[in-house]
Design a protein around this motif. Structure first.
Motif, PDB file in Angstrom:
ATOM      1  N   ALA A  47      24.599  48.684  -0.983  1.00  0.00           N
ATOM      2  CA  ALA A  47      24.215  49.763  -1.884  1.00  0.00           C
ATOM      3  C   ALA A  47      22.763  49.637  -2.306  1.00  0.00           C
ATOM      4  O   ALA A  47      22.033  50.631  -2.420  1.00  0.00           O
ATOM      5  CB  ALA A  47      25.129  49.755  -3.113  1.00  0.00           C
ATOM      6  N   ALA A  48      22.312  48.395  -2.549  1.00  0.00           N
ATOM      7  CA  ALA A  48      20.928  48.165  -2.961  1.00  0.00           C
ATOM      8  C   ALA A  48      19.943  48.516  -1.848  1.00  0.00           C
ATOM      9  O   ALA A  48      18.872  49.073  -2.100  1.00  0.00           O
ATOM     10  CB  ALA A  48      20.742  46.712  -3.394  1.00  0.00           C
ATOM     11  N   ILE A  49      20.291  48.193  -0.600  1.00  0.00           N
ATOM     12  CA  ILE A  49      19.420  48.531   0.536  1.00  0.00           C
ATOM     13  C   ILE A  49      19.304  50.046   0.682  1.00  0.00           C
ATOM     14  O   ILE A  49      18.225  50.582   0.950  1.00  0.00           O
ATOM     15  CB  ILE A  49      19.967  47.905   1.835  1.00  0.00           C
ATOM     16  N   LEU A  50      20.418  50.741   0.476  1.00  0.00           N
ATOM     17  CA  LEU A  50      20.410  52.189   0.672  1.00  0.00           C
ATOM     18  C   LEU A  50      19.732  52.950  -0.461  1.00  0.00           C
ATOM     19  O   LEU A  50      19.224  54.061  -0.239  1.00  0.00           O
ATOM     20  CB  LEU A  50      21.845  52.702   0.836  1.00  0.00           C
ATOM     21  N   LEU A  51      19.708  52.389  -1.681  1.00  0.00           N
ATOM     22  CA  LEU A  51      19.186  53.157  -2.806  1.00  0.00           C
ATOM     23  C   LEU A  51      17.725  53.575  -2.631  1.00  0.00           C
ATOM     24  O   LEU A  51      17.391  54.751  -2.826  1.00  0.00           O
ATOM     25  CB  LEU A  51      19.381  52.391  -4.120  1.00  0.00           C
ATOM     26  N   PRO A  52      16.778  52.675  -2.265  1.00  0.00           N
ATOM     27  CA  PRO A  52      15.397  53.152  -2.038  1.00  0.00           C
ATOM     28  C   PRO A  52      15.317  54.172  -0.901  1.00  0.00           C
ATOM     29  O   PRO A  52      14.496  55.099  -0.954  1.00  0.00           O
ATOM     30  CB  PRO A  52      14.636  51.869  -1.677  1.00  0.00           C
ATOM     31  N   ILE A  53      16.172  54.004   0.121  1.00  0.00           N
ATOM     32  CA  ILE A  53      16.196  54.972   1.216  1.00  0.00           C
ATOM     33  C   ILE A  53      16.675  56.328   0.698  1.00  0.00           C
ATOM     34  O   ILE A  53      16.129  57.381   1.067  1.00  0.00           O
ATOM     35  CB  ILE A  53      17.110  54.460   2.349  1.00  0.00           C
ATOM     36  N   LEU A  54      17.665  56.311  -0.174  1.00  0.00           N
ATOM     37  CA  LEU A  54      18.153  57.559  -0.762  1.00  0.00           C
ATOM     38  C   LEU A  54      17.055  58.273  -1.538  1.00  0.00           C
ATOM     39  O   LEU A  54      16.935  59.497  -1.485  1.00  0.00           O
ATOM     40  CB  LEU A  54      19.337  57.273  -1.692  1.00  0.00           C
ATOM     41  N   VAL A  55      16.250  57.500  -2.271  1.00  0.00           N
ATOM     42  CA  VAL A  55      15.184  58.108  -3.061  1.00  0.00           C
ATOM     43  C   VAL A  55      14.154  58.768  -2.151  1.00  0.00           C
ATOM     44  O   VAL A  55      13.683  59.880  -2.417  1.00  0.00           O
ATOM     45  CB  VAL A  55      14.530  57.048  -3.980  1.00  0.00           C
ATOM     46  N   VAL A  56      13.808  58.099  -1.031  1.00  0.00           N
ATOM     47  CA  VAL A  56      12.885  58.708  -0.070  1.00  0.00           C
ATOM     48  C   VAL A  56      13.517  59.943   0.573  1.00  0.00           C
ATOM     49  O   VAL A  56      12.871  60.990   0.736  1.00  0.00           O
ATOM     50  CB  VAL A  56      12.470  57.688   1.009  1.00  0.00           C
ATOM     51  N   ALA A 204      12.536  45.052   2.144  1.00  0.00           N
ATOM     52  CA  ALA A 204      11.964  44.982   3.497  1.00  0.00           C
ATOM     53  C   ALA A 204      12.869  45.697   4.504  1.00  0.00           C
ATOM     54  O   ALA A 204      12.399  46.433   5.384  1.00  0.00           O
ATOM     55  CB  ALA A 204      11.749  43.528   3.903  1.00  0.00           C
ATOM     56  N   ILE A 205      14.173  45.486   4.390  1.00  0.00           N
ATOM     57  CA  ILE A 205      15.114  46.176   5.275  1.00  0.00           C
ATOM     58  C   ILE A 205      15.038  47.688   5.039  1.00  0.00           C
ATOM     59  O   ILE A 205      14.995  48.487   5.985  1.00  0.00           O
ATOM     60  CB  ILE A 205      16.548  45.665   5.040  1.00  0.00           C
ATOM     61  N   SER A 206      14.990  48.076   3.779  1.00  0.00           N
ATOM     62  CA  SER A 206      14.891  49.498   3.454  1.00  0.00           C
ATOM     63  C   SER A 206      13.647  50.126   4.076  1.00  0.00           C
ATOM     64  O   SER A 206      13.702  51.213   4.655  1.00  0.00           O
ATOM     65  CB  SER A 206      14.857  49.687   1.931  1.00  0.00           C
ATOM     66  N   ALA A 207      12.515  49.411   3.971  1.00  0.00           N
ATOM     67  CA  ALA A 207      11.248  49.959   4.466  1.00  0.00           C
ATOM     68  C   ALA A 207      11.282  50.209   5.971  1.00  0.00           C
ATOM     69  O   ALA A 207      10.764  51.224   6.455  1.00  0.00           O
ATOM     70  CB  ALA A 207      10.104  49.008   4.117  1.00  0.00           C
ATOM     71  N   THR A 208      11.907  49.316   6.724  1.00  0.00           N
ATOM     72  CA  THR A 208      11.934  49.491   8.179  1.00  0.00           C
ATOM     73  C   THR A 208      12.819  50.664   8.597  1.00  0.00           C
ATOM     74  O   THR A 208      12.659  51.202   9.702  1.00  0.00           O
ATOM     75  CB  THR A 208      12.443  48.213   8.879  1.00  0.00           C
ATOM     76  N   LEU A 209      13.723  51.078   7.727  1.00  0.00           N
ATOM     77  CA  LEU A 209      14.630  52.177   8.048  1.00  0.00           C
ATOM     78  C   LEU A 209      14.115  53.535   7.574  1.00  0.00           C
ATOM     79  O   LEU A 209      14.731  54.573   7.881  1.00  0.00           O
ATOM     80  CB  LEU A 209      16.003  51.912   7.427  1.00  0.00           C
ATOM     81  N   MET A 210      12.999  53.554   6.857  1.00  0.00           N
ATOM     82  CA  MET A 210      12.504  54.803   6.268  1.00  0.00           C
ATOM     83  C   MET A 210      12.205  55.900   7.298  1.00  0.00           C
ATOM     84  O   MET A 210      12.577  57.064   7.097  1.00  0.00           O
ATOM     85  CB  MET A 210      11.259  54.533   5.419  1.00  0.00           C
ATOM     86  N   PRO A 211      11.534  55.606   8.430  1.00  0.00           N
ATOM     87  CA  PRO A 211      11.256  56.695   9.391  1.00  0.00           C
ATOM     88  C   PRO A 211      12.525  57.378   9.899  1.00  0.00           C
ATOM     89  O   PRO A 211      12.578  58.612  10.009  1.00  0.00           O
ATOM     90  CB  PRO A 211      10.509  55.982  10.519  1.00  0.00           C
ATOM     91  N   LEU A 212      13.547  56.591  10.188  1.00  0.00           N
ATOM     92  CA  LEU A 212      14.815  57.153  10.635  1.00  0.00           C
ATOM     93  C   LEU A 212      15.444  57.999   9.538  1.00  0.00           C
ATOM     94  O   LEU A 212      16.003  59.086   9.806  1.00  0.00           O
ATOM     95  CB  LEU A 212      15.764  56.023  11.035  1.00  0.00           C
ATOM     96  N   ALA A 213      15.348  57.529   8.303  1.00  0.00           N
ATOM     97  CA  ALA A 213      15.915  58.262   7.176  1.00  0.00           C
ATOM     98  C   ALA A 213      15.249  59.625   7.021  1.00  0.00           C
ATOM     99  O   ALA A 213      15.918  60.652   6.805  1.00  0.00           O
ATOM    100  CB  ALA A 213      15.745  57.445   5.895  1.00  0.00           C
TER     101      ALA A 213
END
Length: 256
Positions: A47-56, A204-213
């Motif tokens: 959930a913590a990894i996904l939360l910054p991705i959700l905000v983006v 760091a994990i969240s950041a690498t997934l941002m383009p896909l998100a």
């Protein structure tokens, strides 16, 4: 810092599903995100990894739907949702989350089945008019949405139970939904920081997934904007039905 590559085997499909949801394609897909990622990391970390991705994703969705909104829907639901988040934060250690999943899931399944039953009756000459805004249901389902979003990542189903029967134009409905959950996710950042879950590794994990998100969210918005109302609403109710089944199943498993 070394990140296990196997995390991405679960994270990539999770982000794709959640991104399509953020573009406007229904809560059911998002409910699969955390369980998928939780196959590789503990659920709280997922959930913590996904939360910054959700905000983006929220930022992308807000831009995509910037010209569409229903302010009345937001005014009706947001006060209860904010209260729900506050209640969830205060009681998250003592309230059984599985019971909440089960209750919300059963309500949502019955709500979706009712829609398809009404559609069947309409084909036989019995037409039900769209509902109007009502203060008490808005307070109830707004609170459930905020509470469910905080403690069980299940805020979408109560939102749909209140908003879908209003039969808003699809673009206005989606624009309001995007704004509603963007506000909730932004507010939830504070508690997650306080819990210590937004650490360097997770970010760091969240950041690498941002383009896909970003790509998945943009595609979801592109698809929904091209749906006609007679396609959009059956699709959204079907998504609500699947979401309800998933929540009810997850909640029921804990009691057996």
């Amino acid at each position: 810092m070394s990140i296990d590559p196997s995390v991405y085997y679960a994270a990539i499909p999770a982000v794709l599903l959640v991104g399509l949801t953020k573009g406007g394609m229904g809560e059911a897909l998002a409910l699969m995100g955390v369980p998928l990622l939780a196959m590789a990391v503990p659920p709280v970390q997922a959930a913590a990894i996904l939360l910054p991705i959700l905000v983006v994703m929220d930022g992308v969705a807000l831009w995509t739907w910037r010209h569409h909104n229903d302010r009345t829907l937001l005014k009706m639901l947001l006060p209860g949702a904010l209260a729900g988040i506050a209640i969830g934060w205060a009681t998250s250690a003592s309230v059984p989350r599985d019971a909440l999943r089960l209750i919300i899931g059963v309500i949502t399944v019955l709500f979706a089945l009712r829609y398809f039953y009404i559609g069947w009756r309409a084909r036989h000459g019995h037409v039900l008019q769209a509902k109007t805004h009502r203060l008490l249901p808005a307070a109830l389902f707004g609170t459930l949405s905020g509470y469910g979003s905080f403690v069980a990542h299940a805020g979408g189903a109560p939102f749909q139970v209140y908003a879908l029967p209003l039969a808003l134009p699809p673009r206005e409905y989606t624009g309001a939904a995007v704004r509603f959950f963007a506000i909730l996710n932004f507010i939830k950042l504070g508690p997650y920081f306080a819990l210590g879950q937004l650490d360097t590794e997770n970010l760091a994990i969240s950041a690498t997934l941002m383009p896909l998100a970003i790509a998945a969210t943009a595609f979801g918005g592109f698809a929904v904007k091209r749906m006609k109302p007679d396609v959009f609403y059956p699709f959204m109710y079907a998504m609500a039905f699947i979401a309800g089944l998933k929540l009810a199943w997850d909640g029921a498993l804990a009691f057996f």
